[in-house]
Design a protein around this motif. Structure first.
Motif, mmCIF file in Angstrom:
data_model
loop_
_atom_site.group_PDB
_atom_site.id
_atom_site.type_symbol
_atom_site.label_atom_id
_atom_site.label_comp_id
_atom_site.label_asym_id
_atom_site.label_seq_id
_atom_site.Cartn_x
_atom_site.Cartn_y
_atom_site.Cartn_z
ATOM 1 N N SER A 130 0.783 -1.226 0.000
ATOM 2 C CA SER A 130 0.000 0.000 0.000
ATOM 3 C C SER A 130 0.817 1.280 0.000
ATOM 4 C CB SER A 130 -0.947 0.007 1.193
ATOM 5 O OG SER A 130 -0.234 -0.228 2.379
ATOM 6 N N GLY A 131 2.001 1.305 0.571
ATOM 7 C CA GLY A 131 2.831 2.497 0.521
ATOM 8 C C GLY A 131 2.770 3.343 1.771
ATOM 9 N N LYS A 132 3.426 4.496 1.686
ATOM 10 C CA LYS A 132 3.604 5.369 2.845
ATOM 11 C C LYS A 132 2.310 6.070 3.263
ATOM 12 C CE LYS A 132 6.437 9.218 4.397
ATOM 13 N NZ LYS A 132 7.452 10.194 4.044
ATOM 14 N N PHE A 133 1.509 6.479 2.320
ATOM 15 C CA PHE A 133 0.286 7.221 2.617
ATOM 16 C C PHE A 133 -0.903 6.272 2.575
ATOM 17 C CE2 PHE A 133 3.263 10.205 0.650
ATOM 18 C CZ PHE A 133 3.431 11.072 1.722
ATOM 19 N N SER A 134 -1.017 5.435 3.601
ATOM 20 C CA SER A 134 -2.072 4.435 3.625
ATOM 21 C C SER A 134 -2.483 4.151 5.058
ATOM 22 C CB SER A 134 -1.594 3.145 2.968
ATOM 23 O OG SER A 134 -0.555 2.580 3.735
ATOM 24 N N PHE A 135 -3.622 3.521 5.187
ATOM 25 C CA PHE A 135 -4.105 3.123 6.497
ATOM 26 C C PHE A 135 -3.204 2.049 7.101
ATOM 27 C CE2 PHE A 135 -6.900 0.703 9.333
ATOM 28 C CZ PHE A 135 -7.292 1.728 10.184
ATOM 29 N N ASP A 136 -2.693 1.156 6.280
ATOM 30 C CA ASP A 136 -1.778 0.127 6.763
ATOM 31 C C ASP A 136 -0.539 0.746 7.408
ATOM 32 O OD1 ASP A 136 -3.371 -1.965 5.922
ATOM 33 O OD2 ASP A 136 -2.316 -2.228 4.016
ATOM 34 N N GLU A 137 0.030 1.750 6.778
ATOM 35 C CA GLU A 137 1.217 2.412 7.315
ATOM 36 C C GLU A 137 0.892 3.164 8.595
ATOM 37 O OE1 GLU A 137 5.290 3.220 7.252
ATOM 38 O OE2 GLU A 137 4.128 1.893 5.956
ATOM 39 N N TYR A 138 -0.285 3.763 8.644
ATOM 40 C CA TYR A 138 -0.708 4.470 9.849
ATOM 41 C C TYR A 138 -0.796 3.503 11.027
ATOM 42 C CZ TYR A 138 -3.734 6.851 13.164
ATOM 43 O OH TYR A 138 -4.263 7.387 14.299
ATOM 44 N N VAL A 139 -1.417 2.369 10.818
ATOM 45 C CA VAL A 139 -1.555 1.375 11.880
ATOM 46 C C VAL A 139 -0.193 0.815 12.276
ATOM 47 C CG1 VAL A 139 -2.475 -0.920 12.397
ATOM 48 C CG2 VAL A 139 -3.927 0.776 11.309
ATOM 49 N N ARG A 140 0.668 0.597 11.300
ATOM 50 C CA ARG A 140 1.991 0.038 11.572
ATOM 51 C C ARG A 140 2.830 0.976 12.437
ATOM 52 N NH1 ARG A 140 3.829 -0.575 6.445
ATOM 53 N NH2 ARG A 140 2.556 -2.424 6.214
ATOM 54 N N ASN A 141 2.671 2.287 12.273
ATOM 55 C CA ASN A 141 3.519 3.256 12.970
ATOM 56 C C ASN A 141 2.847 3.965 14.132
ATOM 57 O OD1 ASN A 141 5.707 2.774 11.259
ATOM 58 N ND2 ASN A 141 4.909 4.189 9.747
ATOM 59 N N HIS A 142 1.562 3.794 14.329
ATOM 60 C CA HIS A 142 0.859 4.492 15.402
ATOM 61 C C HIS A 142 1.161 3.826 16.738
ATOM 62 C CE1 HIS A 142 -2.431 6.286 17.684
ATOM 63 N NE2 HIS A 142 -2.408 7.227 16.750
ATOM 64 N N PRO A 143 1.486 4.620 17.760
ATOM 65 C CA PRO A 143 1.867 4.038 19.054
ATOM 66 C C PRO A 143 0.758 3.206 19.714
ATOM 67 C CG PRO A 143 2.250 6.418 19.049
ATOM 68 C CD PRO A 143 1.625 6.052 17.749
ATOM 69 N N ALA A 144 -0.476 3.550 19.474
ATOM 70 C CA ALA A 144 -1.576 2.824 20.109
ATOM 71 C C ALA A 144 -1.704 1.412 19.561
ATOM 72 C CB ALA A 144 -2.891 3.568 19.910
ATOM 73 N N TYR A 145 -1.208 1.158 18.351
ATOM 74 C CA TYR A 145 -1.336 -0.155 17.727
ATOM 75 C C TYR A 145 -0.056 -0.988 17.815
ATOM 76 C CZ TYR A 145 -5.502 1.921 15.747
ATOM 77 O OH TYR A 145 -6.707 2.525 15.590
ATOM 78 N N LYS A 146 0.976 -0.412 18.430
ATOM 79 C CA LYS A 146 2.246 -1.143 18.548
ATOM 80 C C LYS A 146 2.069 -2.341 19.490
ATOM 81 C CE LYS A 146 5.283 1.677 16.500
ATOM 82 N NZ LYS A 146 6.076 1.349 15.407
ATOM 83 N N MET A 147 2.756 -3.419 19.152
ATOM 84 C CA MET A 147 2.728 -4.610 20.011
ATOM 85 C C MET A 147 3.524 -4.315 21.285
ATOM 86 S SD MET A 147 1.523 -7.478 17.978
ATOM 87 C CE MET A 147 2.224 -8.713 18.976
ATOM 88 N N LYS A 148 3.001 -4.744 22.378
ATOM 89 C CA LYS A 148 3.677 -4.456 23.665
ATOM 90 C C LYS A 148 4.435 -5.649 24.134
ATOM 91 C CE LYS A 148 0.380 -1.022 24.741
ATOM 92 N NZ LYS A 148 -0.615 -0.436 25.408
#
Length: 148
Positions: A130-148
């Motif tokens: 999907s690339g840099k400007f995508s929902f997938d990238e947002y989820v991958r880099n958003h702190p709330a969705y990071k694996m703990k």
């Protein structure tokens, strides 16, 4: 690392930003094509009648319309782009090699050329993602969705 993981990693590493614009355009094209199929199911039924699927034409009409609507929306947003592209490929494969090819490879047969370009783009986005400007990238880099 499996072959699929290596391909995904390569696709994520080699994705220029301008391809996001192409991805969004492709998704919108598929979405509006799905809308046109819903608006005029007789057009899609006529395309599938020549394939001699009989009972399957009813299923094919609804699958194609649904896949274009949902897949086009997912590709536009950049959400599950690889999966959405993979689900579109069989539809475009049939469109190119069984439905539209009956009219020949002529400049007049614009539906064939459009289907061919869309098929190639779907395969490209199936590989590169999907690339840099995508929902997938947002989820991958958003702190709330990071694996703990």
């Amino acid at each position: 690392m499996t072959a699929i993981e290596r391909i995904e990693h390569w696709g994520d590493a080699h994705h220029p930003a301008w391809l996001d614009i192409v991805r969004i355009g492709l998704g919108l094209l598929l979405f509006f094509k799905g809308m046109s199929f819903i608006g005029d199911t007789s057009q899609l039924s006529a395309l599938t009648e020549g394939l001699h699927f009989n009972a399957w034409s009813y299923v094919a009409v609804h699958y194609v319309a649904f896949a274009h609507l949902v897949g086009g929306l997912l590709i536009t947003l950049g959400c599950l782009t690889r999966l959405a592209s993979a689900l579109q490929v069989p539809i475009l494969f049939v469109a190119v090699f069984f439905t539209n090819i009956r009219n020949g490879f002529t400049a007049v047969n614009s539906e064939l050329w459009l289907s061919l370009v869309v098929l190639v783009l779907l395969i490209v986005f199936w590989i590169i993602g999907s690339g840099k400007f995508s929902f997938d990238e947002y989820v991958r880099n958003h702190p709330a969705y990071k694996m703990k």
